[in-house]
Design an enzyme around this catalytic site. Structure first.
Site, PDB file in Angstrom:
ATOM      1  N   LYS A 198     -58.787 -48.715 -34.195  1.00  0.00           N
ATOM      2  CA  LYS A 198     -59.673 -48.502 -35.345  1.00  0.00           C
ATOM      3  C   LYS A 198     -60.674 -49.648 -35.417  1.00  0.00           C
ATOM      4  CE  LYS A 198     -59.887 -49.801 -39.593  1.00  0.00           C
ATOM      5  NZ  LYS A 198     -61.322 -49.843 -39.909  1.00  0.00           N
ATOM      6  N   GLU A 245     -54.813 -62.150 -34.154  1.00  0.00           N
ATOM      7  CA  GLU A 245     -55.929 -63.087 -33.941  1.00  0.00           C
ATOM      8  C   GLU A 245     -56.647 -63.194 -35.272  1.00  0.00           C
ATOM      9  OE1 GLU A 245     -56.554 -64.649 -31.177  1.00  0.00           O
ATOM     10  OE2 GLU A 245     -55.554 -63.508 -29.616  1.00  0.00           O
ATOM     11  N   CYS A 303     -64.849 -66.348 -35.492  1.00  0.00           N
ATOM     12  CA  CYS A 303     -63.563 -66.912 -35.916  1.00  0.00           C
ATOM     13  C   CYS A 303     -63.401 -68.351 -35.448  1.00  0.00           C
ATOM     14  CB  CYS A 303     -62.436 -66.048 -35.378  1.00  0.00           C
ATOM     15  SG  CYS A 303     -62.645 -65.654 -33.636  1.00  0.00           S
ATOM     16  N   GLU A 329     -62.609 -70.484 -44.778  1.00  0.00           N
ATOM     17  CA  GLU A 329     -63.466 -69.907 -43.748  1.00  0.00           C
ATOM     18  C   GLU A 329     -64.640 -69.196 -44.436  1.00  0.00           C
ATOM     19  OE1 GLU A 329     -61.944 -66.480 -41.559  1.00  0.00           O
ATOM     20  OE2 GLU A 329     -62.751 -67.374 -39.738  1.00  0.00           O
TER      21      GLU A 329
HETATM   22  P1  NAP Z   1     -60.836 -57.985 -42.137  1.00  0.00           P
HETATM   23  O1  NAP Z   1     -61.355 -57.693 -43.463  1.00  0.00           O
HETATM   24  O2  NAP Z   1     -59.492 -58.555 -41.995  1.00  0.00           O
HETATM   25  O3  NAP Z   1     -60.958 -56.623 -41.320  1.00  0.00           O
HETATM   26  C1  NAP Z   1     -60.572 -56.527 -39.976  1.00  0.00           C
HETATM   27  C2  NAP Z   1     -60.205 -55.105 -39.672  1.00  0.00           C
HETATM   28  O4  NAP Z   1     -59.044 -54.761 -40.423  1.00  0.00           O
HETATM   29  C3  NAP Z   1     -61.254 -54.073 -40.033  1.00  0.00           C
HETATM   30  O5  NAP Z   1     -61.220 -53.031 -39.076  1.00  0.00           O
HETATM   31  C4  NAP Z   1     -60.775 -53.585 -41.382  1.00  0.00           C
HETATM   32  O6  NAP Z   1     -61.232 -52.294 -41.701  1.00  0.00           O
HETATM   33  C5  NAP Z   1     -59.291 -53.574 -41.161  1.00  0.00           C
HETATM   34  N1  NAP Z   1     -58.471 -53.619 -42.358  1.00  0.00           N
HETATM   35  C6  NAP Z   1     -58.813 -53.947 -43.626  1.00  0.00           C
HETATM   36  N2  NAP Z   1     -57.748 -53.870 -44.432  1.00  0.00           N
HETATM   37  C7  NAP Z   1     -56.699 -53.496 -43.662  1.00  0.00           C
HETATM   38  C8  NAP Z   1     -55.326 -53.266 -43.911  1.00  0.00           C
HETATM   39  N3  NAP Z   1     -54.785 -53.419 -45.121  1.00  0.00           N
HETATM   40  N4  NAP Z   1     -54.539 -52.912 -42.868  1.00  0.00           N
HETATM   41  C9  NAP Z   1     -55.045 -52.778 -41.637  1.00  0.00           C
HETATM   42  N5  NAP Z   1     -56.338 -52.966 -41.340  1.00  0.00           N
HETATM   43  C10 NAP Z   1     -57.157 -53.330 -42.349  1.00  0.00           C
HETATM   44  O7  NAP Z   1     -61.770 -58.972 -41.328  1.00  0.00           O
HETATM   45  P2  NAP Z   1     -63.322 -58.833 -41.103  1.00  0.00           P
HETATM   46  O8  NAP Z   1     -63.980 -59.243 -42.364  1.00  0.00           O
HETATM   47  O9  NAP Z   1     -63.650 -57.530 -40.504  1.00  0.00           O
HETATM   48  O10 NAP Z   1     -63.552 -59.909 -39.948  1.00  0.00           O
HETATM   49  C11 NAP Z   1     -63.672 -61.237 -40.195  1.00  0.00           C
HETATM   50  C12 NAP Z   1     -62.355 -61.962 -39.961  1.00  0.00           C
HETATM   51  O11 NAP Z   1     -61.875 -61.736 -38.650  1.00  0.00           O
HETATM   52  C13 NAP Z   1     -62.521 -63.445 -40.070  1.00  0.00           C
HETATM   53  O12 NAP Z   1     -61.499 -63.996 -40.836  1.00  0.00           O
HETATM   54  C14 NAP Z   1     -62.407 -63.919 -38.633  1.00  0.00           C
HETATM   55  O13 NAP Z   1     -61.986 -65.229 -38.488  1.00  0.00           O
HETATM   56  C15 NAP Z   1     -61.476 -62.951 -38.047  1.00  0.00           C
HETATM   57  N6  NAP Z   1     -61.645 -62.882 -36.602  1.00  0.00           N
HETATM   58  C16 NAP Z   1     -60.695 -63.477 -35.812  1.00  0.00           C
HETATM   59  C17 NAP Z   1     -60.832 -63.456 -34.437  1.00  0.00           C
HETATM   60  C18 NAP Z   1     -59.814 -64.092 -33.565  1.00  0.00           C
HETATM   61  O14 NAP Z   1     -59.803 -63.818 -32.378  1.00  0.00           O
HETATM   62  N7  NAP Z   1     -58.944 -64.938 -34.083  1.00  0.00           N
HETATM   63  C19 NAP Z   1     -61.923 -62.819 -33.848  1.00  0.00           C
HETATM   64  C20 NAP Z   1     -62.869 -62.230 -34.685  1.00  0.00           C
HETATM   65  C21 NAP Z   1     -62.702 -62.270 -36.065  1.00  0.00           C
HETATM   66  P3  NAP Z   1     -62.586 -52.124 -42.553  1.00  0.00           P
HETATM   67  O15 NAP Z   1     -63.661 -52.737 -41.742  1.00  0.00           O
HETATM   68  O16 NAP Z   1     -62.753 -50.669 -42.616  1.00  0.00           O
HETATM   69  O17 NAP Z   1     -62.352 -52.809 -43.845  1.00  0.00           O
END
Ligand code: NAP
Ligand code: MG
Length: 504
Positions: A209, A283, A317, A414
């Site tokens: 997804k 991650e 990230c 962050e």
């Molecule tokens: P997010 O809000 O956690 O969303 C990530 C993904 O999870 C999206 O596809 C989101 O769907 C989905 N999601 C939301 N709520 C969920 C739930 N309860 N259960 C399962 N999936 C759910 O993060 P983001 O704002 O998209 O991305 C930014 C974050 O990603 C930052 O904190 C960044 O540090 C982290 N990141 C980490 C890495 C790494 O390798 N460590 C790499 C890239 C990013 P929707 O989009 O439809 O809400």
């Protein structure tokens, strides 16, 4: 080769050489000489789910829009997948695992994965433009980083598919089964390749997804999966909201789950699957320290600081969002940094000269703005170069804060935006202590002429990656992942692939 080089030369617009040299002043950038990328992203008005090798409408019959954050226009509508669609995708993946992919010799799987890599390369320009339009990141980055790096991940893992026994000599290496994967919006295609390529190489089938802000390159990749002739059900793409991701992660059919996203959502997922015996990799977020010593080549370090925090508008990230600078050179570094930031080009993501594009969404822009306000309220000093906000789109100039203390929110949380918090240190011990004073531990950077400092810091910093005299360098052969609340498990390299294998 010679022919294509000549062809490229002659197709350049004749006016190009006659253009005036651009003046590197921020506010005027929108007035002259935009150099837009013109490749056709080949977007469809509507994208369906990709389940069992076919594009199918969602069971609930609903769709959602993805917009271009660069101009706020709607790009396409996408199927809003829900529980019934995840059920169907998991059933297709289970069938494919039991009947085709899970039983296929590695050398046969490799052929398909190489084909995915080549087809992606063939459509690289189209994917780069689509990604830039959906996410807002500069075309220079999607063209030179996201798309080629995604293809590189498929090539690298294709090479492993028939050599899995060398991952763990003396052990039997087998796939795990159906893998549920959820990815964020900051590197949509690249995160997709980090997830799908190793899973397929190891013989697993996937249901993935993408983030709802940036789903387009995932469904475009599904077109490539179809064109490459992968057996139905090996890769399934279900677009939809976070709740659909939650349902997928907890689904009884997924033997392994892999999540990239925020620490907050990662914790929710871990709680929801606790005790179910699923293999899991997470991650999550980061708050990296980028540490500059007085003996560092300062001009190079400034480039590294800029790349560390303003690459992809800081929505990275592993972004170097905390600059720790050695006191003797702090003033000099900040002055050089300001000079550099005055000439960074912020604006139209499709302009090939753009350095800083659009923030992914209005929500994200507001969230970053909230951090700017908190930084000012808590007493740090904010600086931005002159900037004229375009009428449409979600833009923020590169922002730095000086006078930051470790207790400030902008130093602890962050921000995920083009915002750098600058702190100083006097001794190497103080640098280590400050760098490690965070709940995260994804990455760090060190700038110094002394090898001994690099060695000391690379052992003492609690970070999955420590870059020395560089930042944000990636390679499919190199494992990436976190310490502490930045997650667990690795992606890339032998270690990343092992996370998709069952060893007996
Ligand atoms: P997010 O809000 O956690 O969303 C990530 C993904 O999870 C999206 O596809 C989101 O769907 C989905 N999601 C939301 N709520 C969920 C739930 N309860 N259960 C399962 N999936 C759910 O993060 P983001 O704002 O998209 O991305 C930014 C974050 O990603 C930052 O904190 C960044 O540090 C982290 N990141 C980490 C890495 C790494 O390798 N460590 C790499 C890239 C990013 P929707 O989009 O439809 O809400
Ligand atoms: Mg979008």
């Amino acid at each position: 080769m010679a022919t294509s080089a000549t062809a490229k030369k002659t197709t350049r617009p004749a006016t190009r050489s006659a253009r005036p040299a651009p003046e590197l002043i921020f506010g005027d950038l929108w007035e002259y000489d935009p150099s837009p990328e013109t490749a056709d992203p080949k977007l469809k008005a509507r994208y369906e789910l990709f389940i069992d090798g076919k594009f199918v409408p969602p069971a609930g019959g609903k769709y959602f829009d993805s917009i271009n954050p660069g101009n706020e226009q709607k790009l396409a509508e996408l199927a809003l997948g829900g529980a019934a669609d995840v059920d169907a995708a998991c059933a297709a993946a289970t069938r494919a695992f039991d009947t085709t992919w899970g039983r296929m010799p590695g050398r046969e799987r490799a052929k398909y994965i190489y084909r995915l890599a080549r087809l992606l390369q063939d459509r690289a320009r189209e994917f780069a433009v689509a990604e830039t339009m959906d996410n807002g990141k500069p075309i220079r980055e999607t063209r030179d980083f996201d798309v080629p790096m995604a293809a590189a991940h498929f090539f690298y893992h294709a090479g492993w598919a028939d050599k899995l026994e060398y991952l763990a000599p003396g052990r039997r290496v087998a796939p795990i089964g159906v893998v549920g994967q959820v990815i964020p919006w900051n590197f949509p295609l690249l995160m997709l390749s980090w997830k799908i390529a190793p899973a397929l190489a190891a013989g697993n089938c996937v249901v993935i997804k993408p983030a709802s802000n940036t789903p387009i390159t995932a469904v475009k990749l599904a077109e490539i999966v179809q064109d490459a002739g992968l057996p139905p059900g090996v890769v399934n793409v279900v677009t939809g909201p976070g709740s659909t991701g939650g349902y997928l992660m907890a689904h009884p059919a997924t033997a392994k789950i892999a999540f990239t996203g925020s620490t907050e959502v990662g914790k929710v997922i871990m709680r929801s699957v606790a005790g179910r015996g699923k293999r899991m990799t997470m991650e999550l977020g980061g708050k990296a320290a980028n540490i500059v010593f007085d003996d560092a080549p300062l001009d190079q370090a400034v480039e590294g600081i800029v790349n560390g925090i303003f690459f992809n508008q800081g929505q990275v990230c592993c972004a170097g969002s905390r600059l720790l600078v050695h006191e003797p050179v702090a003033e000099q570094v900040v002055a050089k940094l300001k000079t550099r930031l005055r000439v960074l080009r912020v604006g139209n993501p499709l302009d090939k000269n753009t350095d800083v594009g659009a923030i992914v969404s209005r929500d994200q822009l507001e969230s970053i703005q909230g951090y700017l306000d908190s930084g000012v309220q808590e007493g740090a000093e904010m600086w931005q170069p002159p900037f004229r906000r375009p009428a449409k789109g979600f833009y923020l100039p590169p922002t730095i804060f000086t006078g930051v203390t470790q207790s400030h929110r902008i130093a602890r949380e962050e921000i995920f935006g083009p915002v750098l918090s600058i702190l100083t240190f006097r001794t190497i011990e103080e640098a280590v202590e400050k760098a490690n004073n965070t709940a995260y531990g994804l990455s760090a950077g060190v700038w110094t002429d002394k090898g001994s400092r690099i060695l000391k810091l690379s052992t003492e910093l609690k970070a999955g990656v420590v870059w020395a005299n560089t930042f944000n360098k990636f390679d499919p052969t190199s494992p990436f992942g976190g310490y502490k609340e930045s997650g667990f498990g690795r992606e890339g390299g032998r270690q990343g692939l092992l996370d998709y294998c069952r060893l007996t």
